[in-house]
Design a protein around this motif. Structure first.
Motif, PDB file in Angstrom:
ATOM      1  N   LEU A   1       0.916  -1.388   0.021  1.00 24.36           N
ATOM      2  CA  LEU A   1       0.024   0.065   0.031  1.00 24.36           C
ATOM      3  C   LEU A   1       0.706   1.270   0.071  1.00 24.36           C
ATOM      4  CD1 LEU A   1      -2.813  -1.087   2.293  1.00 24.36           C
ATOM      5  CD2 LEU A   1      -3.098  -0.490   0.109  1.00 24.36           C
ATOM      6  N   MET A   2       2.224   1.104   0.356  1.00 23.74           N
ATOM      7  CA  MET A   2       3.014   2.309   0.073  1.00 23.74           C
ATOM      8  C   MET A   2       3.195   2.801  -1.150  1.00 23.74           C
ATOM      9  SD  MET A   2       4.411   3.750   2.862  1.00 23.74           S
ATOM     10  CE  MET A   2       5.794   4.594   2.181  1.00 23.74           C
ATOM     11  N   VAL A   3       2.933   1.850  -2.226  1.00 23.60           N
ATOM     12  CA  VAL A   3       3.195   2.039  -3.571  1.00 23.60           C
ATOM     13  C   VAL A   3       2.324   3.451  -4.101  1.00 23.60           C
ATOM     14  CG1 VAL A   3       3.339   1.276  -5.941  1.00 23.60           C
ATOM     15  CG2 VAL A   3       4.156  -0.233  -4.110  1.00 23.60           C
ATOM     16  N   PRO A   4       0.916   3.134  -4.097  1.00 27.58           N
ATOM     17  CA  PRO A   4       0.175   4.150  -4.470  1.00 27.58           C
ATOM     18  C   PRO A   4       0.298   5.402  -3.680  1.00 27.58           C
ATOM     19  CG  PRO A   4      -1.312   2.427  -3.271  1.00 27.58           C
ATOM     20  CD  PRO A   4       0.112   1.756  -3.390  1.00 27.58           C
ATOM     21  N   TYR A   5       0.738   5.252  -2.518  1.00 29.24           N
ATOM     22  CA  TYR A   5       1.113   6.551  -1.649  1.00 29.24           C
ATOM     23  C   TYR A   5       2.064   7.417  -2.189  1.00 29.24           C
ATOM     24  CZ  TYR A   5       2.477   9.211   2.568  1.00 29.24           C
ATOM     25  OH  TYR A   5       3.108  10.111   3.247  1.00 29.24           O
ATOM     26  N   VAL A   6       3.173   6.679  -2.996  1.00 30.81           N
ATOM     27  CA  VAL A   6       4.028   7.606  -3.495  1.00 30.81           C
ATOM     28  C   VAL A   6       3.894   7.879  -4.942  1.00 30.81           C
ATOM     29  CG1 VAL A   6       5.936   6.869  -1.869  1.00 30.81           C
ATOM     30  CG2 VAL A   6       5.596   5.524  -3.975  1.00 30.81           C
ATOM     31  N   MET A   7       2.630   7.123  -5.510  1.00 28.95           N
ATOM     32  CA  MET A   7       2.850   7.403  -7.181  1.00 28.95           C
ATOM     33  C   MET A   7       2.438   8.733  -7.408  1.00 28.95           C
ATOM     34  SD  MET A   7       1.073   3.614  -8.159  1.00 28.95           S
ATOM     35  CE  MET A   7       0.478   4.432  -9.939  1.00 28.95           C
ATOM     36  N   PRO A   8       3.032   9.574  -8.309  1.00 30.02           N
ATOM     37  CA  PRO A   8       2.211  10.683  -8.778  1.00 30.02           C
ATOM     38  C   PRO A   8       0.856  10.456  -9.379  1.00 30.02           C
ATOM     39  CG  PRO A   8       4.631  10.650  -9.092  1.00 30.02           C
ATOM     40  CD  PRO A   8       4.186   9.167  -8.774  1.00 30.02           C
ATOM     41  N   GLY A   9       0.030  11.225  -9.342  1.00 32.60           N
ATOM     42  CA  GLY A   9      -1.309  11.228 -10.097  1.00 32.60           C
ATOM     43  C   GLY A   9      -1.270  11.263 -11.492  1.00 32.60           C
ATOM     44  N   ILE A  10      -0.188  11.853 -12.355  1.00 31.49           N
ATOM     45  CA  ILE A  10      -0.011  11.599 -13.582  1.00 31.49           C
ATOM     46  C   ILE A  10       0.376  10.017 -14.011  1.00 31.49           C
ATOM     47  CG2 ILE A  10       2.473  12.276 -13.780  1.00 31.49           C
ATOM     48  CD1 ILE A  10      -0.251  13.680 -15.960  1.00 31.49           C
ATOM     49  N   VAL A  11       1.126   9.637 -13.128  1.00 38.06           N
ATOM     50  CA  VAL A  11       1.425   7.931 -13.382  1.00 38.06           C
ATOM     51  C   VAL A  11      -0.041   7.354 -13.253  1.00 38.06           C
ATOM     52  CG1 VAL A  11       2.803   6.154 -12.434  1.00 38.06           C
ATOM     53  CG2 VAL A  11       3.777   8.587 -12.438  1.00 38.06           C
ATOM     54  N   VAL A  12      -0.857   7.587 -12.315  1.00 41.08           N
ATOM     55  CA  VAL A  12      -1.921   6.879 -11.820  1.00 41.08           C
ATOM     56  C   VAL A  12      -2.648   6.713 -13.286  1.00 41.08           C
ATOM     57  CG1 VAL A  12      -4.134   6.366 -10.530  1.00 41.08           C
ATOM     58  CG2 VAL A  12      -1.820   7.178  -9.451  1.00 41.08           C
ATOM     59  N   GLY A  13      -2.876   8.065 -13.675  1.00 42.80           N
ATOM     60  CA  GLY A  13      -3.553   8.058 -15.024  1.00 42.80           C
ATOM     61  C   GLY A  13      -3.191   7.482 -16.228  1.00 42.80           C
ATOM     62  N   VAL A  14      -1.928   7.404 -16.460  1.00 42.84           N
ATOM     63  CA  VAL A  14      -1.440   6.808 -17.529  1.00 42.84           C
ATOM     64  C   VAL A  14      -1.305   5.223 -17.336  1.00 42.84           C
ATOM     65  CG1 VAL A  14       0.929   6.286 -18.690  1.00 42.84           C
ATOM     66  CG2 VAL A  14       0.187   8.569 -18.069  1.00 42.84           C
ATOM     67  N   ALA A  15      -1.381   4.946 -15.988  1.00 36.69           N
ATOM     68  CA  ALA A  15      -1.215   3.391 -15.890  1.00 36.69           C
ATOM     69  C   ALA A  15      -2.523   2.777 -15.978  1.00 36.69           C
ATOM     70  CB  ALA A  15      -0.712   3.080 -14.331  1.00 36.69           C
ATOM     71  N   PHE A  16      -3.579   3.596 -15.486  1.00 34.67           N
ATOM     72  CA  PHE A  16      -5.151   3.472 -15.853  1.00 34.67           C
ATOM     73  C   PHE A  16      -5.518   3.220 -17.320  1.00 34.67           C
ATOM     74  CE2 PHE A  16      -7.900   3.151 -12.066  1.00 34.67           C
ATOM     75  CZ  PHE A  16      -6.982   2.702 -11.182  1.00 34.67           C
TER      76      PHE A  16
END
Length: 557
Positions: free
Chosen positions: A395-410
């Motif tokens: 659960l530490m991974v999404p804690y440090v994931m920048p929002g732009i990375v989450v968007g691209v990953a999705f």
């Protein structure tokens, strides 16, 4: 038997309620985190035709553009860190050790700075110090040249005033808890004030200082809106990843995912460094004989008050500017003399769906975060197994994931069947959910660790099932912490820009995205009024959270 803890000798894998919670938690993390991240990793090794290649990584380390973006990211990260440490340390020392009039107002302004989205801060600084900014034009009218705020220095100024509360809130608490007798003993041994700070106070507050600095560093590296609005050619990895993904001609998902991976690795490295430093330098104070606040006199007193109020006003200025400009008269995007409510009227007439999207998406995300985050938090807090420790670490991974990375990953994961969600509200809700889930998990776990398991054990011994004990005993005990965590999650969800900017379509646009577009279009009246609505929503949620948390500002972190 505790409702969550398995008795000694029976801690194997068995099918009970908490085992089902663990299975569900891993299923969520696999679908919404590990698979998207895995596809990001794979995508970084593919070209536009889908063939395996190292071209993206080779281009990252050979292209001047991307090397500059990498260096620029480190510059704004460590520059923001330095600014936050400077302002936060000064504020923390003055507030913890000196008598400052209006201390509660200063703390509220610091919290206002903390909950204001960084891109609103960038907008407010543009209003004051941009090419047509009020302050800049006034000074130019007096014959005093002042460069516009755009570029690296503008970004660093915004970051310093935006992120200093992380350092201030954590360090002021540590300074206030130092045993006064330690500093008195050092003084009796002949140490100068500088030596006492260096050898006594600094080691004791170093963990808090490094934790606050790390938060500032991670947020500065991950921020997209501020460099995008103020950079004007000063690109960082987050803006380059967005550009690579959103290019009108030749969108390069492979390059966007490569840049996203570098952002994640940088954040993870800094988190591990901070944790390593915290574990190496552990000092404890016994929380007694706390230092008394000193009442300064004369110039020193004036200087201390000036420094504190300058920092506090600088941090809260975005909210103040947004509120003032939201009630200025406008004619379309152009401001007119005087005040009026035209901007709000325009929002009601044409942007009601934008406000509704933000509220609905945030509300559904928070509901998911609270329910699932509470269950996982209880599992992590009460079941001391290798599996729960691994779950907590993941659960530490999404804690440090920048929002732009989450968007691209999705986009990489959910653009094709069987889970084709691109362009839907669900993909925005789930992206906010997975990114903010760690906050709720840690909030509920912290609340539960303050409650012993004896109450649950008593309920089970009286005939309750573990589920009944959890619902009727545990939940009521930690309810204030859950509600407070929900309010704080709502603040971060309703202000989410980076991932929403990648994932939105016309029908799913949210307030932060609309503010970003309005600023780029020069429609500052609409941007100011939407920003004010966001700030009012955030302020209300923070007030409710404070009521639940007993006014502990550090819980915001």
């Amino acid at each position: 038997m505790s409702a969550v803890v398995a008795p000694a000798g029976r801690r194997g894998w068995r099918l009970d309620f908490w085992t089902l919670v663990a299975v569900a938690a891993w299923a969520i993390l696999i679908v919404l985190l590990l698979i998207p991240l895995g596809l990001v990793l794979v995508s970084s090794f593919r070209d536009e035709s889908g063939a395996l290649t190292l071209a993206n990584w080779q281009r990252l380390f050979t292209s001047t553009r991307y090397l500059n973006a990498l260096i620029n990211t480190l510059i704004v990260g460590f520059g923001g860190l330095a600014g936050a440490l400077l302002l936060g340390s000064v504020m923390a020392f003055c507030m913890a050790r000196l008598r400052i009039k209006g201390g509660r107002i200063v703390s509220m302004m610091a919290i206002l700075a903390l909950v204001s989205p960084p891109f609103i801060g960038a907008y407010s600084w543009i209003v004051l110090f941009g090419s047509g900014g009020i302050v800049r034009q006034t000074l130019m009218g007096w014959g005093i040249f002042m460069p516009p705020i755009y570029g690296v220095w503008g970004i660093l100024i915004v970051f310093a005033f935006k992120f200093y509360p992380y350092v201030y809130l954590l360090t002021s608490g540590a300074l206030a808890n130092i045993n006064r007798s330690l500093e008195e003993a050092a003084e009796n041994l002949g140490l100068t004030p500088f030596q006492r700070v260096l050898k006594i106070s600094f080691p004791l507050v170093l963990p808090a200082l490094s934790a606050g600095g790390l938060l500032a560093l991670i947020h500065a590296i991950a921020d997209f809106g501020t460099p995008r609005l103020l950079g004007r050619g000063f690109n960082v990895l987050a803006t380059e990843a967005y550009t690579a993904y959103s290019a009108e001609i030749g969108s390069n998902l492979g390059m966007a995912t490569t840049l996203s991976l570098v952002l994640i690795l940088m954040s993870m490295i800094f988190v591990f460094i901070q944790r390593y430093m915290s574990r190496r330098n552990v000092y404890h104070s016994n929380l007694i004989n706390r230092p008394e606040k000193i009442r300064l006199r004369g110039f020193a007193n004036v200087a201390a008050h000036a420094a504190v109020y300058f920092i506090a006003l600088g941090g809260a200025m975005p909210a103040i500017i947004a509120a003032i400009y939201s009630i200025r008269k406008t004619n379309g995007p152009v401001f007119q003399p005087g005040f009026g409510l035209e901007s709000y009227t325009r929002i009601i007439a044409t942007l009601g769906d934008v406000v509704r999207n933000s509220l609905v998406f945030s509300g559904v995300s928070v509901l998911l975060i609270v329910v699932i985050g509470t269950l996982i938090g209880c599992l992590v807090a009460r079941r001391n197994t290798a599996q729960s420790s691994l779950l907590d670490a993941t659960l530490m991974v999404p804690y440090v994931m920048p929002g732009i990375v989450v968007g691209v990953a999705f986009i990489a994961a959910f653009n094709t069947p069987p889970l084709a969600m691109t362009g839907t509200a669900a993909i925005i809700i789930l992206s906010v959910f997975i990114r903010r889930l760690p906050y709720a998990v840690r909030s509920s776990a912290a609340a539960l660790r303050q409650v012993g398991p004896s109450m649950e054990e008593a309920a089970i011994s009286l005939g309750y099932s573990p589920v009944q004990a959890f619902l009727k005993v545990t939940i009521p005990l930690i309810l204030p912490g859950i509600v407070a965590g929900a309010m704080l999650s709502f603040v971060t969800a309703v202000n989410e820009l980076s991932s929403s900017l990648v994932l939105y379509v016309g029908g799913t646009i949210t307030m932060p995205v609309k503010i970003y577009i309005a600023i780029n279009d020069g429609d500052y009246g609409t941007a100011a009024s939407l920003s004010t609505i966001l700030l009012v929503l955030s302020g209300t949620a923070i007030y409710l959270a404070f009521r639940m948390l007993g006014r502990d500002e550090r819980a915001l972190l």
